[in-house]
Design an enzyme around this catalytic site. Structure first.
Site, short mmCIF file in Angstrom:
data_model
loop_
_atom_site.label_atom_id
_atom_site.label_comp_id
_atom_site.label_asym_id
_atom_site.label_seq_id
_atom_site.Cartn_x
_atom_site.Cartn_y
_atom_site.Cartn_z
N ASN A 42 0.84 -1.20 0.00
CA ASN A 42 0.00 0.00 0.00
C ASN A 42 0.88 1.25 0.00
O ASN A 42 1.98 1.26 0.59
CB ASN A 42 -1.01 0.01 1.16
CG ASN A 42 -0.42 -0.22 2.53
OD1 ASN A 42 0.61 -0.86 2.68
ND2 ASN A 42 -1.07 0.29 3.55
N GLU A 55 -3.05 -4.64 -3.06
CA GLU A 55 -3.60 -5.51 -4.11
C GLU A 55 -3.63 -4.79 -5.46
O GLU A 55 -3.30 -5.34 -6.50
CB GLU A 55 -5.03 -5.94 -3.76
CG GLU A 55 -5.15 -6.78 -2.53
CD GLU A 55 -5.44 -5.95 -1.27
OE1 GLU A 55 -4.78 -4.91 -1.07
OE2 GLU A 55 -6.31 -6.36 -0.49
N CYS A 86 -10.33 -4.93 0.16
CA CYS A 86 -11.44 -3.96 0.22
C CYS A 86 -12.34 -4.12 -1.02
O CYS A 86 -11.98 -4.80 -1.99
CB CYS A 86 -10.90 -2.53 0.34
SG CYS A 86 -10.33 -1.84 -1.22
N CYS A 89 -10.73 -3.12 -4.41
CA CYS A 89 -9.78 -4.11 -4.93
C CYS A 89 -10.51 -5.34 -5.47
O CYS A 89 -10.12 -5.90 -6.50
CB CYS A 89 -8.78 -4.51 -3.85
SG CYS A 89 -7.64 -3.17 -3.45
N1 THU Z 1 -5.18 -1.67 2.65
C1 THU Z 1 -4.59 -2.47 1.72
O1 THU Z 1 -3.53 -2.16 1.17
N2 THU Z 1 -5.20 -3.64 1.41
C2 THU Z 1 -6.29 -4.14 2.07
O2 THU Z 1 -6.73 -5.23 1.77
C3 THU Z 1 -6.93 -3.35 3.12
C4 THU Z 1 -6.44 -1.95 3.28
C5 THU Z 1 -4.49 -0.42 3.01
C6 THU Z 1 -5.12 0.86 2.59
C7 THU Z 1 -4.54 1.83 3.60
O3 THU Z 1 -3.25 2.23 3.18
C8 THU Z 1 -4.38 1.00 4.85
O4 THU Z 1 -4.39 -0.36 4.43
C9 THU Z 1 -5.46 1.21 5.90
O5 THU Z 1 -6.72 1.09 5.35
#
Ligand code: THU
Length: 127
Positions: A42, A55, A86, A89
């Site tokens: 992320n 993702e 989420c 994604c």
């Molecule tokens: N996030 C992801 O990268 N993938 C997920 O499956 C859930 C959420 C990230 C987005 C944000 O940077 C942080 O986690 C908190 O929501």
């Protein structure tokens, strides 16, 4: 590649997460139909709406290099709960491979797996 090997790549990718706002570091590893693996983390931003999930980072890397068909994705966060993708994604991945197997991993490496089509039933499509 075994599930465990793919998970290890997601864990390694989480080390590159840029998440100063949430403190929630996520890593993903996407296995393409041809066996290639793309990883992602992320990447957050001071304008919080611009944050991108691990993702989608992996997905966009893969599609931008010509891959459009996917077998499995591992998603990891160092958390007590399984790291579930989420809604955004899910929709983005569904566009390419609705039957992708999603390995949702928590601290210590235990995981649950679902078909993407289970996680996004009755998905919106235009084709
Ligand atoms: N996030 C992801 O990268 N993938 C997920 O499956 C859930 C959420 C990230 C987005 C944000 O940077 C942080 O986690 C908190 O929501």
């Amino acid at each position: 590649m075994t599930d465990r090997e793919l998970i290890n790549k997601a864990v390694a990718a989480s080390a590159f997460a840029y998440a100063p706002y949430s403190g929630f570091n996520v890593g993903a590893a996407l296995e393409c139909e041809d066996g290639t693996v793309y990883t992602g983390c992320n990447v957050e931003n001071a304008a919080l709406g611009n944050c991108i999930c691990a993702e989608r980072t992996a997905l966009v890397k893969a599609v931008s290099e010509g891959r459009r068909s996917f077998k499995r994705m591992a998603v990891y966060a160092d958390s007590d709960r399984y790291c579930m993708p989420c809604g955004t994604c899910r929709q983005m991945l569904y566009e390419f491979s609705p039957e992708t197997e999603m390995l949702c991993v928590k601290s210590g490496g235990t995981y649950v797996s679902y078909k993407l089509s289970e996680l996004l039933p009755n998905a919106f499509t235009l084709r």
